[in-house]
Write a protein that holds these residues in place. Structure first.
Motif, PDB file in Angstrom:
ATOM      1  N   ILE A   1       0.864  -1.186   0.000  1.00  0.00           N
ATOM      2  CA  ILE A   1       0.000   0.000   0.000  1.00  0.00           C
ATOM      3  C   ILE A   1       0.895   1.229   0.000  1.00  0.00           C
ATOM      4  O   ILE A   1       1.787   1.362   0.839  1.00  0.00           O
ATOM      5  CB  ILE A   1      -0.929   0.028   1.233  1.00  0.00           C
ATOM      6  N   THR A   2       0.677   2.084  -0.974  1.00  0.00           N
ATOM      7  CA  THR A   2       1.447   3.316  -1.072  1.00  0.00           C
ATOM      8  C   THR A   2       0.599   4.453  -0.506  1.00  0.00           C
ATOM      9  O   THR A   2      -0.538   4.654  -0.930  1.00  0.00           O
ATOM     10  CB  THR A   2       1.822   3.585  -2.543  1.00  0.00           C
ATOM     11  N   LEU A   3       1.178   5.141   0.471  1.00  0.00           N
ATOM     12  CA  LEU A   3       0.459   6.209   1.172  1.00  0.00           C
ATOM     13  C   LEU A   3       1.216   7.518   0.942  1.00  0.00           C
ATOM     14  O   LEU A   3       2.137   7.848   1.700  1.00  0.00           O
ATOM     15  CB  LEU A   3       0.402   5.887   2.674  1.00  0.00           C
ATOM     16  N   PRO A   4       0.858   8.253  -0.080  1.00  0.00           N
ATOM     17  CA  PRO A   4       1.616   9.486  -0.354  1.00  0.00           C
ATOM     18  C   PRO A   4       1.267  10.585   0.640  1.00  0.00           C
ATOM     19  O   PRO A   4       0.152  10.648   1.145  1.00  0.00           O
ATOM     20  CB  PRO A   4       1.174   9.847  -1.774  1.00  0.00           C
ATOM     21  N   LYS A   5       2.246  11.421   0.904  1.00  0.00           N
ATOM     22  CA  LYS A   5       1.994  12.576   1.775  1.00  0.00           C
ATOM     23  C   LYS A   5       1.388  13.695   0.932  1.00  0.00           C
ATOM     24  O   LYS A   5       1.727  13.849  -0.245  1.00  0.00           O
ATOM     25  CB  LYS A   5       3.311  13.068   2.376  1.00  0.00           C
ATOM     26  N   ALA A   6       0.484  14.441   1.531  1.00  0.00           N
ATOM     27  CA  ALA A   6      -0.103  15.572   0.827  1.00  0.00           C
ATOM     28  C   ALA A   6       0.997  16.602   0.550  1.00  0.00           C
ATOM     29  O   ALA A   6       1.939  16.737   1.338  1.00  0.00           O
ATOM     30  CB  ALA A   6      -1.207  16.192   1.670  1.00  0.00           C
ATOM     31  N   ALA A   7       0.837  17.306  -0.563  1.00  0.00           N
ATOM     32  CA  ALA A   7       1.888  18.232  -0.997  1.00  0.00           C
ATOM     33  C   ALA A   7       2.227  19.267   0.077  1.00  0.00           C
ATOM     34  O   ALA A   7       3.388  19.587   0.292  1.00  0.00           O
ATOM     35  CB  ALA A   7       1.455  18.921  -2.284  1.00  0.00           C
ATOM     36  N   GLU A   8       1.188  19.734   0.794  1.00  0.00           N
ATOM     37  CA  GLU A   8       1.446  20.809   1.771  1.00  0.00           C
ATOM     38  C   GLU A   8       2.232  20.323   2.991  1.00  0.00           C
ATOM     39  O   GLU A   8       2.771  21.124   3.730  1.00  0.00           O
ATOM     40  CB  GLU A   8       0.139  21.511   2.195  1.00  0.00           C
ATOM     41  N   SER A   9       2.280  18.993   3.198  1.00  0.00           N
ATOM     42  CA  SER A   9       3.014  18.508   4.363  1.00  0.00           C
ATOM     43  C   SER A   9       4.446  18.096   4.032  1.00  0.00           C
ATOM     44  O   SER A   9       5.193  17.709   4.908  1.00  0.00           O
ATOM     45  CB  SER A   9       2.258  17.344   5.001  1.00  0.00           C
ATOM     46  N   LYS A  10       4.814  18.172   2.756  1.00  0.00           N
ATOM     47  CA  LYS A  10       6.191  17.851   2.399  1.00  0.00           C
ATOM     48  C   LYS A  10       7.098  19.029   2.753  1.00  0.00           C
ATOM     49  O   LYS A  10       6.656  20.182   2.704  1.00  0.00           O
ATOM     50  CB  LYS A  10       6.299  17.583   0.886  1.00  0.00           C
ATOM     51  N   PRO A  11       8.323  18.754   3.074  1.00  0.00           N
ATOM     52  CA  PRO A  11       9.214  19.869   3.400  1.00  0.00           C
ATOM     53  C   PRO A  11       9.430  20.755   2.179  1.00  0.00           C
ATOM     54  O   PRO A  11       9.513  20.272   1.058  1.00  0.00           O
ATOM     55  CB  PRO A  11      10.512  19.169   3.822  1.00  0.00           C
TER      56      PRO A  11
END
Lengths: 136, 149
Positions: free
Chosen positions: A120-130
């Motif tokens: 299962i791939t769980l991507p991080k939302a763009a706003e939470s990426k550094p």
């Protein structure tokens, strides 16, 4: 924020970003918890679960609020009509629930199953990426 | 026939720790029991099931995540050896303690019957390896006709 998952046994003092829940299983069937490995990647998390005997038809991955539930019904277990002479495998289906990190982009979760390994791939939302903030 | 799984005392490679018998018991079983499944000191140890019907001995092993070419099946002197290697594709550390271990596994099964080595079939589906070993003619159950004079 670097803990993605906490097992039930871990101390409550930690404040994990995502917690595996010990929710009561409300089904009548007995279930076992599949083994999982969870990796953090640049773009999010990857969860790998061992579900031997489960194929696409017997697999259910569902998201309810912040809870991700894996359920796998085994299909390739045993020999029809034959009692085992010796058995180590557990004749039960799989179920495990995870509470997700709120930073995960729930709309873009994807899953695939291959030879009994569910990925299962769980991507991080763009706003939470550094991101870098330019200094004016 | 009692069948007891050989268990590493450190619990490594298994999901749960099961009680172990004494070393003497283990060695005793090694030499007396047929249809016994042994562990080898490898990184992980998949669950193995044995089934028997009139014509077949079926061995099933739960080995999710392997490639067909990484599974080795050998039969010698009545011992069926299942071995293989799970390659760890990821180099990044896990977020929790890893629950699935990469590396080699090996299980040895002392077959309860003589089998026809030329007719063994194996399949790997949904992470379960199934090996079907047809019993040798002399090992199949036979009806014996009794004639009364």
């Amino acid at each position: 924020m670097n803990t993605v998952i906490n097992n039930e046994q871990s101390t409550a003092a930690q404040a994990p970003a995502a917690v595996e829940t010990a929710q009561r299983v409300e089904t009548e069937r007995e279930c076992i918890r599949p083994s999982v490995n969870i990796f953090e990647t640049e773009n999010g998390y990857v969860l790998e679960a061992e579900l031997p005997g489960v194929n696409k038809d017997g697999l259910s991955v569902s998201l309810e609020g912040n809870f991700l539930t894996l359920e796998g019904r085994r299909q390739n277990q045993g020999v029809p009509g034959v009692e085992p002479l010796y058995r180590e495998s557990i004749p039960a289906d799989f179920r495990r629930v995870f509470q997700l990190d709120p930073a995960i982009d729930k709309a873009n979760i994807s899953a695939k199953i291959e030879q009994g390994i569910l990925t299962i791939t769980l991507p991080k939302a763009a706003e939470s990426k550094p991101r870098k903030i330019a200094v004016a | 026939m009692t069948l007891t799984r050989w268990q590493r005392t450190d619990g490594c490679g298994t999901a749960t720790c099961r009680p172990t018998n004494s070393v003497d018991d283990e060695w005793g079983q090694l030499f007396e029991a047929f249809g016994t499944v042994f562990d080898s000191p490898t990184q992980w140890s998949p669950a193995v099931d044995l089934y028997e019907s009139n014509d077949l001995v079926t061995v099933k092993a739960e080995i999710p995540g392997l490639k067909k070419e990484d599974i080795e099946i050998t039969l010698q002197d009545g011992l069926l050896v299942l071995a293989g290697e799970r390659k760890d594709a990821r180099n990044c550390p896990t977020e929790q303690a890893p629950e699935q271990l990469p590396g080699r596994f090996q299980r040895t099964i002392s077959l309860p019957y003589q089998v026809n080595a030329g007719a063994i079939k194996a399949a790997y589906v949904d992470g379960i390896l199934t090996v079907e070993l047809p019993k040798a003619e002399e090992a199949k159950p036979k009806q014996i006709k009794i004639e009364f004079n």
